[in-house]
Enzyme design. Structure first.
Site, short mmCIF file in Angstrom:
data_model
loop_
_atom_site.label_atom_id
_atom_site.label_comp_id
_atom_site.label_asym_id
_atom_site.label_seq_id
_atom_site.Cartn_x
_atom_site.Cartn_y
_atom_site.Cartn_z
N PRO A 372 40.64 38.04 35.27
CA PRO A 372 40.40 37.91 33.63
C PRO A 372 41.44 38.26 32.72
O PRO A 372 42.38 38.83 33.26
CB PRO A 372 39.20 39.17 33.41
CG PRO A 372 39.33 40.06 34.56
CD PRO A 372 39.79 39.17 35.73
N GLY A 374 44.16 40.06 30.48
CA GLY A 374 44.52 41.46 30.33
C GLY A 374 44.50 42.51 31.56
O GLY A 374 44.87 43.55 31.31
N THR A 378 50.92 38.34 33.85
CA THR A 378 51.99 37.91 33.51
C THR A 378 52.90 38.97 33.73
O THR A 378 54.03 38.82 34.14
CB THR A 378 51.85 37.39 32.14
OG1 THR A 378 51.12 36.42 32.11
CG2 THR A 378 53.13 36.86 31.66
N SER A 694 22.82 33.38 40.56
CA SER A 694 22.82 34.61 41.25
C SER A 694 21.73 35.41 40.36
O SER A 694 21.40 36.61 40.95
CB SER A 694 24.32 35.31 41.21
OG SER A 694 24.46 35.36 39.75
N LYS A 737 30.77 42.83 39.17
CA LYS A 737 29.38 43.32 38.91
C LYS A 737 28.98 44.54 39.16
O LYS A 737 28.26 45.41 38.71
CB LYS A 737 28.26 42.35 39.78
CG LYS A 737 28.34 40.67 39.27
CD LYS A 737 27.50 39.90 40.26
CE LYS A 737 27.63 38.57 39.77
NZ LYS A 737 26.76 37.63 40.48
#
Length: 811
Positions: A372, A374, A378, A694, A737
């Site tokens: 995800p 943040g 990089t 799911s 999750k």
């Protein structure tokens, strides 16, 4: 070219007027409008036109000449031909070898087509002659108009170099206003529509006025054209003069023994080519281009193109490399210093360094960091470059649609350049940097090509040792480059490209990880950037935890760092205004700096409720808890689904209903409960789109809870895909999750598919200590776990009367 009228013997009546029959063959002309007293040759090839000429030759040599509106039509109909034309006489006919006719025709008088008598095998028309209006008296106005027309005509012809004494004589000898207008209009090379407009004007003065306006426009165009030609000629003459002068200067310098500038440039390029240590093929091409440039004029456009190409060849790092730092322990210290956690990625880098230490000739790996926003994908590439002692360059692929961005443009195009891969290597000056390709999942494609297809060669260690850029048109070795790609999700990446990369998953951070990163990395950096130090600002752990849970909602760290930066700026302002620190920030006074909390935790259920089950969902920002609510009401068997559910999620709800019906006996339900009940399934929040399989077990639990009036335990969260056979299939994103469940205070146990047991090894130990995981294989095992107590009474869903009506399709 202006032609003087040639006198012909014509049939005239006793009063001297030309005798023209009322019926004449029609000849449709292309691209030309024939005027009265105009003599011109026509080349005739259409069968209908040839027959019309032959018909005229057998009689009085007269034709009705009319222009067709659309010049592209080969077989024009009467509606495609202008009504007003000119009666013409055939003066001479010549048959050409290709069966065409060359006909010399003189225009006699204007006429209008009244009607078409026949159209096959050639057109024959009934005409009405349009006699000229009487010539006006030679007033001053008429004389001035005619003189103006003559003068403008002479100016135009003079600018075009066509004016002669014969032409001047013809123009001055025409005394009739109408004839002068026709003479000039026939030689102006007008468009068909403009010429036809002049032909249809009967009044001589009006016609001459129209011609005068067209002459004025033509004079402006001819003047501008002559000016452009003059300037071009002057520029060409100046260039030639400068060329001769330069050549004379060079000859003088050679006589005096001075070095020629061109020779200096050539010698300089030869030295650069030798220093670049190119492969033999590239060196041969460079010397060839240098030899070409040597024979060109220094300031020519072609020489400039060759010079630019040579500059790229000598500046590209063909053989320049940095030496890798192969100290494994030191590299680990650097990686740990820059990033907290991320052990899987660090281990992979250290493994690469270890193999590199043993095998110097190994090819660079192609890594793909997936996670995800943040989480540090990089910045991790920069740390890898620092730990290995390599240069770092980055290329953002997000929104790229042009294949030439990767492969470059061919040198035939103006402003051509190499692709971004070669440009990046030239900028860092080495052929073995860490090359990061950001946002590989956001590449587009259009008519300019598919950049992801061009990356197939770049990101293949078996092919990229001879990568060919369109601009260089020479093989370049990319096998020493360590390519690292990043993506938020891997699904949009084409399978062929995905297969070339080693995928490493970076999940979101836990609360403890965020707390450690904020204390050791983010807060010190923000203090430095805002001119503060540790003595100015004291931020308690409780305040940091509150920022993490109530002021940010993300898997990464960007918003957390923004919040810390906001606090530092407010403290900096207070210090700049004269207040003295230190400023202590705790959970109780945090709202003074950041305002009211933006994300309040979802309140847990004090006790289990019927028809409500807690599921878990994966998002690009991490994991989320998902509440599914089911209620029943008297009805006719309708199933309603709300909450912006996708097609797959709707199908999961339908599968859950079928499972409930198939296990009605075990659950002590009326076998026909679905016939007299309406079932409504809702998934908050309703404004957020949701999809995926799911949530199947969660929907099953909520549905059976609503039907049996048995509550689902409030401390249980669940995830898994169901099948009609009752199997529970594995899901993805278990770590994200589990993190979502870990953030709450009330979830104590999680039910997951048996096939996800292997994924528990990747979970942090703290999560596994707080949460109890139950693995289930099928729905029966799942129901026994969610509803352990036996159902003592039948559901209130029994019908007082039985119906044979089938249930309606799901909404």
């Amino acid at each position: 070219m202006i032609k003087q009228k040639t006198d012909l013997k014509k049939d005239v009546n006793e009063s001297g007027d030309l005798v023209i029959p009322e019926e004449l063959p029609l000849l449709a002309a292309r691209d030309v409008v024939i005027f009265s007293n105009m003599i011109l040759p026509l080349f005739i090839g259409r069968e209908t036109s040839i027959l019309a000429v032959e018909e005229a030759m057998t009689k009085n040599r007269l034709l009705m000449l009319a222009t067709q509106k659309d010049q592209a039509l080969n077989e024009p109909t009467p509606s495609d031909i202008y009504e007003v034309g000119t009666v013409g006489m055939i003066m001479r006919v010549l048959k050409l070898p290709d069966n065409r006719l060359k006909v010399l025709i003189q225009g006699l008088t204007r006429a209008r087509v009244k009607k078409y008598i026949q159209t096959e095998p050639f057109s024959k028309v009934s005409i009405q002659r349009l006699p000229e209006k009487a010539e006006p008296k030679m007033t001053l106005e008429v004389e001035a108009l005619m003189r103006n027309v003559r003068e403008q005509s002479e100016q135009i012809l003079s600018l075009k170099g066509l004016l002669s004494s014969e032409v001047e004589s013809i123009l001055n000898n025409v005394e009739s206003a109408g004839r002068l207008a026709d003479l000039i209009a026939s030689n102006l090379r007008l468009k068909v529509e403009a010429a036809q407009g002049i032909l249809e004007i009967i009044d001589p003065i009006e016609r001459l006025n129209r011609v005068n306006g067209l002459l004025r426009k033509e004079l402006e165009v001819s003047t501008m054209q002559a000016k452009i030609q003059s300037e071009a000629q002057e520029e060409m003459s100046q260039s030639q003069r400068e060329y001769y002068l330069r050549e004379q200067i060079r000859a003088i310098k050679r006589e005096l023994g001075d070095t020629d500038d061109r020779m200096e440039e050539v010698i300089e390029y030869r030295n650069k080519i030798a220093q670049a240590k190119m492969p033999e093929e590239a060196k041969k091409e460079a010397l060839k281009q240098l030899s070409r440039m040597e024979q060109m004029h220094r300031d020519s456009a072609e020489a400039s193109i060759v010079r630019t190409y040579l500059d790229w060849l000598v500046e590209v790092p063909w053989s320049k490399s940095t030496r890798d730092k192969l100290d494994i322990i030191k590299a680990k210290e650097i990686l740990d210093e820059d990033h907290y956690g991320l052990e899987k990625v660090k281990d992979r880098i250290l493994e690469y360094l270890a193999v590199r230490k043993l095998n110097k000739k190994m090819k660079g790996p192609i890594l793909c960091f997936i996670g995800p926003p943040g989480v540090g994908k990089t910045s991790l590439g920069q740390s890898i470059a620092r730990s290995m002692g390599r240069k770092f360059t980055r290329l953002s692929l997000g929104g790229m649609r042009d294949e030439a961005e990767i492969r470059g443009h061919r040198r035939t195009y103006i402003g051509a350049m190499p692709g971004r891969i070669i440009q990046g290597l030239k900028n860092v000056g080495t052929n073995n940097p860490i090359f990061m390709l950001d946002e590989v999942d956001k590449i587009g494609n259009d008519f300019r090509g598919d950049p992801s297809a061009a990356l197939l060669e770049v990101l293949d260690p078996e092919q990229n040792d001879s990568f060919s850029d369109h601009y260089l048109n020479l093989p370049f070795d990319l096998s020493k480059v360590m390519f690292i790609t990043t993506a938020n999700v891997i699904d949009p990446v084409p399978p062929a490209l995905e297969d070339r990369m080693e995928k490493i998953q970076l999940s979101g951070y836990t609360e403890d990880e965020k707390l450690a990163i904020a204390q050791n990395y983010l807060l010190p950096r923000q203090l430095t950037e805002n001119g503060l130090n540790k003595k100015h600002l004291l931020l308690s752990d409780g305040a940091l935890v509150k920022i993490i849970n109530q002021y940010t909602e993300e898997a990464g760290l960007r918003n957390l760092e923004r919040r810390l930066g906001s606090i530092c700026r407010k403290v900096a302002r207070r210090i700049a205004e004269g207040e003295r620190g230190p400023f202590k920030i705790t959970g109780t006074n945090l709202h003074r700096y950041l305002g009211v909390p933006e994300f309040l935790p979802e309140p847990g259920q004090e006790k289990g409720e019927t028809g409500v089950a807690t599921g878990m969902a994966w998002t690009q920002a991490g994991g989320e808890l998902l509440y599914i609510e089911v209620t029943t009401m008297p009805g006719k068997g309708n199933l309603t689904l709300t909450g912006q559910l996708g097609e797959v999620m709707k199908e999961s709800a339908q599968a859950a209903l079928s499972l409930a019906r198939s296990r009605a006996k075990k659950l002590k339900l009326d076998p026909e409960f679905y016939e007299n009940l309406d079932i409504h399934v809702h998934v908050p929040a309703g404004a957020i789109p949701k999809d995926g399989p799911s949530a199947g077990v969660t929907m099953t639990a909520a549905l059976i809870s609503a039907l049996t009036k048995m509550p689902v335990p409030n401390d249980t969260a669940m995830t898994g895909e169901i099948t009609l056979r009752g199997k529970i299939l594995p899901i993805g994103g278990l770590k994200e999750k589990s993190l979502a469940a870990h953030r709450t205070d009330y979830i104590k146990r999680i039910i997951i598919p048996e096939q996800n047991r292997k994924d528990l090894a990747e979970l942090p130990a703290k999560i596994k200590r707080k949460l109890k995981f139950h693995m289930v294989k099928d729905v029966d095992q799942f129901l026994d776990l969610v509803f352990p107590a036996p159902v003592k009474k039948e559901s209130g869903a029994k019908s007082s009367r039985k119906r044979t009506r089938k249930p309606k399709a799901a909404a």
